[in-house]
Design an enzyme around this catalytic site. Structure first.
Site, PDB file in Angstrom:
ATOM      1  N   ASP A   1       1.093 -15.432   6.981  1.00 16.07           N
ATOM      2  CA  ASP A   1       0.571 -16.794   6.800  1.00 16.07           C
ATOM      3  C   ASP A   1       0.571 -17.196   5.326  1.00 16.07           C
ATOM      4  OD1 ASP A   1       0.223 -17.026   9.497  1.00 16.07           O
ATOM      5  OD2 ASP A   1      -1.973 -16.975   9.466  1.00 16.07           O
TER       6      ASP A   1
ATOM      7  N   ASN B   1       7.615  -5.877  -0.982  1.00 14.95           N
ATOM      8  CA  ASN B   1       7.676  -4.744  -0.063  1.00 14.95           C
ATOM      9  C   ASN B   1       6.265  -4.617   0.509  1.00 14.95           C
ATOM     10  OD1 ASN B   1       7.731  -2.374   1.321  1.00 14.95           O
ATOM     11  ND2 ASN B   1       8.808  -1.207  -0.259  1.00 14.95           N
TER      12      ASN B   1
ATOM     13  N   GLU C   1      12.094  -9.965   1.608  1.00 20.73           N
ATOM     14  CA  GLU C   1      11.384  -8.763   2.083  1.00 20.73           C
ATOM     15  C   GLU C   1      12.253  -7.543   1.787  1.00 20.73           C
ATOM     16  OE1 GLU C   1      10.544  -8.930   6.290  1.00 20.73           O
ATOM     17  OE2 GLU C   1      10.051  -6.781   6.376  1.00 20.73           O
TER      18      GLU C   1
ATOM     19  N   TYR D   1      11.533   8.794   1.167  1.00 18.57           N
ATOM     20  CA  TYR D   1      11.552   7.805   0.087  1.00 18.57           C
ATOM     21  C   TYR D   1      12.231   8.293  -1.193  1.00 18.57           C
ATOM     22  CZ  TYR D   1       8.280   5.483   3.191  1.00 18.57           C
ATOM     23  OH  TYR D   1       7.714   4.885   4.280  1.00 18.57           O
TER      24      TYR D   1
ATOM     25  N   HIS E   1       4.131  -4.351   9.339  1.00 21.37           N
ATOM     26  CA  HIS E   1       4.088  -4.166  10.785  1.00 21.37           C
ATOM     27  C   HIS E   1       2.766  -4.597  11.405  1.00 21.37           C
ATOM     28  CE1 HIS E   1       7.517  -1.882   9.453  1.00 21.37           C
ATOM     29  NE2 HIS E   1       6.749  -1.011   8.832  1.00 21.37           N
TER      30      HIS E   1
ATOM     31  N   PRO F   1       0.800  -1.234   0.000  1.00 18.11           N
ATOM     32  CA  PRO F   1       0.000   0.000   0.000  1.00 18.11           C
ATOM     33  C   PRO F   1       0.834   1.286   0.000  1.00 18.11           C
ATOM     34  CG  PRO F   1      -0.047  -1.052   2.161  1.00 18.11           C
ATOM     35  CD  PRO F   1       0.583  -2.033   1.205  1.00 18.11           C
ATOM     36  N   ASN F   2       0.331   2.248  -0.731  1.00 17.57           N
ATOM     37  CA  ASN F   2       0.880   3.601  -0.840  1.00 17.57           C
ATOM     38  C   ASN F   2       2.158   3.699  -1.665  1.00 17.57           C
ATOM     39  OD1 ASN F   2      -1.121   4.950   0.844  1.00 17.57           O
ATOM     40  ND2 ASN F   2      -0.219   3.782   2.535  1.00 17.57           N
TER      41      ASN F   2
ATOM     42  N   ARG G   1       5.348  11.003  -2.413  1.00 13.96           N
ATOM     43  CA  ARG G   1       5.084  10.623  -1.021  1.00 13.96           C
ATOM     44  C   ARG G   1       6.334  10.831  -0.159  1.00 13.96           C
ATOM     45  NH1 ARG G   1       4.857   4.422   1.170  1.00 13.96           N
ATOM     46  NH2 ARG G   1       4.256   4.947   3.297  1.00 13.96           N
TER      47      ARG G   1
ATOM     48  N   ARG H   1       7.967   0.583  13.442  1.00 13.12           N
ATOM     49  CA  ARG H   1       8.467  -0.007  12.192  1.00 13.12           C
ATOM     50  C   ARG H   1       9.574  -1.026  12.442  1.00 13.12           C
ATOM     51  NH1 ARG H   1       6.100   3.374   8.241  1.00 13.12           N
ATOM     52  NH2 ARG H   1       5.848   5.489   9.049  1.00 13.12           N
TER      53      ARG H   1
ATOM     54  N   ARG I   1      13.935   4.252  11.956  1.00  6.72           N
ATOM     55  CA  ARG I   1      12.718   5.086  11.981  1.00  6.72           C
ATOM     56  C   ARG I   1      11.924   4.811  13.262  1.00  6.72           C
ATOM     57  NH1 ARG I   1       9.755   4.572   6.420  1.00  6.72           N
ATOM     58  NH2 ARG I   1       8.665   6.401   7.276  1.00  6.72           N
TER      59      ARG I   1
ATOM     60  N   HIS J   1      12.548  -3.147   1.821  1.00  6.88           N
ATOM     61  CA  HIS J   1      12.072  -1.801   2.159  1.00  6.88           C
ATOM     62  C   HIS J   1      13.029  -0.778   1.573  1.00  6.88           C
ATOM     63  CE1 HIS J   1       9.174  -3.507   4.910  1.00  6.88           C
ATOM     64  NE2 HIS J   1      10.148  -4.280   5.359  1.00  6.88           N
ATOM     65  N   LEU J   2      12.462   0.303   1.074  1.00 10.03           N
ATOM     66  CA  LEU J   2      13.295   1.384   0.552  1.00 10.03           C
ATOM     67  C   LEU J   2      14.071   2.045   1.682  1.00 10.03           C
ATOM     68  CD1 LEU J   2      10.410   2.756  -1.617  1.00 10.03           C
ATOM     69  CD2 LEU J   2      12.587   2.035  -2.607  1.00 10.03           C
ATOM     70  N   SER J   3      13.371   2.329   2.765  1.00  6.77           N
ATOM     71  CA  SER J   3      13.984   3.036   3.895  1.00  6.77           C
ATOM     72  C   SER J   3      14.562   2.029   4.896  1.00  6.77           C
ATOM     73  CB  SER J   3      12.934   3.914   4.586  1.00  6.77           C
ATOM     74  OG  SER J   3      11.897   3.107   5.141  1.00  6.77           O
TER      75      SER J   3
ATOM     76  N   ALA K   1       3.201  -0.788   4.878  1.00  5.39           N
ATOM     77  CA  ALA K   1       2.681  -0.718   6.252  1.00  5.39           C
ATOM     78  C   ALA K   1       2.215  -2.075   6.777  1.00  5.39           C
ATOM     79  CB  ALA K   1       1.548   0.296   6.321  1.00  5.39           C
TER      80      ALA K   1
HETATM   81  C1  DQA Z   1       8.390   0.853   3.607  1.00  2.00           C
HETATM   82  C2  DQA Z   1       8.571   1.041   5.127  1.00  2.00           C
HETATM   83  C3  DQA Z   1       7.251   0.871   5.856  1.00  2.00           C
HETATM   84  O1  DQA Z   1       7.427   1.065   7.249  1.00  2.00           O
HETATM   85  C4  DQA Z   1       6.237   1.879   5.363  1.00  2.00           C
HETATM   86  O2  DQA Z   1       4.985   1.658   5.962  1.00  2.00           O
HETATM   87  C5  DQA Z   1       6.118   1.914   3.880  1.00  2.00           C
HETATM   88  C6  DQA Z   1       7.324   1.781   3.052  1.00  2.00           C
HETATM   89  C7  DQA Z   1       9.693   1.116   2.836  1.00  2.00           C
HETATM   90  O3  DQA Z   1       9.778   0.673   1.686  1.00  2.00           O
HETATM   91  O4  DQA Z   1      10.600   1.776   3.345  1.00  2.00           O
HETATM   92  O5  DQA Z   1       5.042   2.143   3.337  1.00  2.00           O
HETATM   93  O6  DQA Z   1       8.015  -0.496   3.382  1.00  2.00           O
END
Ligand code: DQA
Length: 143
Positions: free
Chosen positions: A86, A73, A97, A22, A79, A9-10, A17, A110, A106, A99-101, A76
């Site tokens: 599952d 990725n 897995e 990011y 978490h 999501p997002n 964003r 997270r 953070r 994550h960009l950040s 959110a």
């Molecule tokens: C994220 C890190 C997550 O905590 C956050 O909710 C995101 C992006 C990342 O790619 O850094 O939406 O997955």
């Protein structure tokens, strides 16, 4: 080998964003890089962005039929989602897995991931290169 890349999501909003977190890279930039790297590595990459948890669960289940590895990725849902955890455990696809950040640098909420214990590994903190590194790992691990 075929690799499924799922963006949660997002992540469709990347580019505008929270650019201080990011960067200015868009999701289209990431997907274009993955296509290019996939060709170089000799793997087929299919990428999909989904905002809803249930749709992500379905996409993971469906990937089990054709993919040799999964890069996700979960954004959110990392978490919060026992359902995604599952699904990954159920399909037993080698999963990376991403994550960009650097989620550990953070907010405290997270720092916990429901996904990491069922993933082969975690790559975070390198922006678009997190995905690049994940693709190399998935190519080595996948079947
Ligand atoms: C994220 C890190 C997550 O905590 C956050 O909710 C995101 C992006 C990342 O790619 O850094 O939406 O997955």
């Amino acid at each position: 080998m075929k690799i499924m890349v799922l963006h949660g999501p997002n992540l469709n909003l990347l580019g505008t964003r929270e650019p201080e977190v990011y960067g200015s890279t868009t999701l289209a930039d990431i997907d274009a890089m993955l296509q290019e790297e996939g060709k170089r590595l000799g793997v087929e990459v299919r990428a999909l962005q989904l905002n809803s948890e249930g749709a992500l669960v379905t996409a993971i289940q469906e990937a089990a039929a054709w993919a040799g590895a999964l890069i996700i990725n979960p954004a959110a849902y990392t978490h919060t989602s026992v359902a995604l955890r599952d699904a990954i455990a159920a399909v037993a696809l080698p999963t990376i897995e991403v994550h960009l950040s650097n989620v550990f640098a953070r907010e405290e909420f997270r720092h916990h991931s429901y996904i990491t214990p069922v993933a082969a590994g975690l790559i975070c903190g390198f922006g678009i290169d997190s995905y690049r590194l994940a693709l190399i790992a998935a190519t080595r691990m996948g079947t």
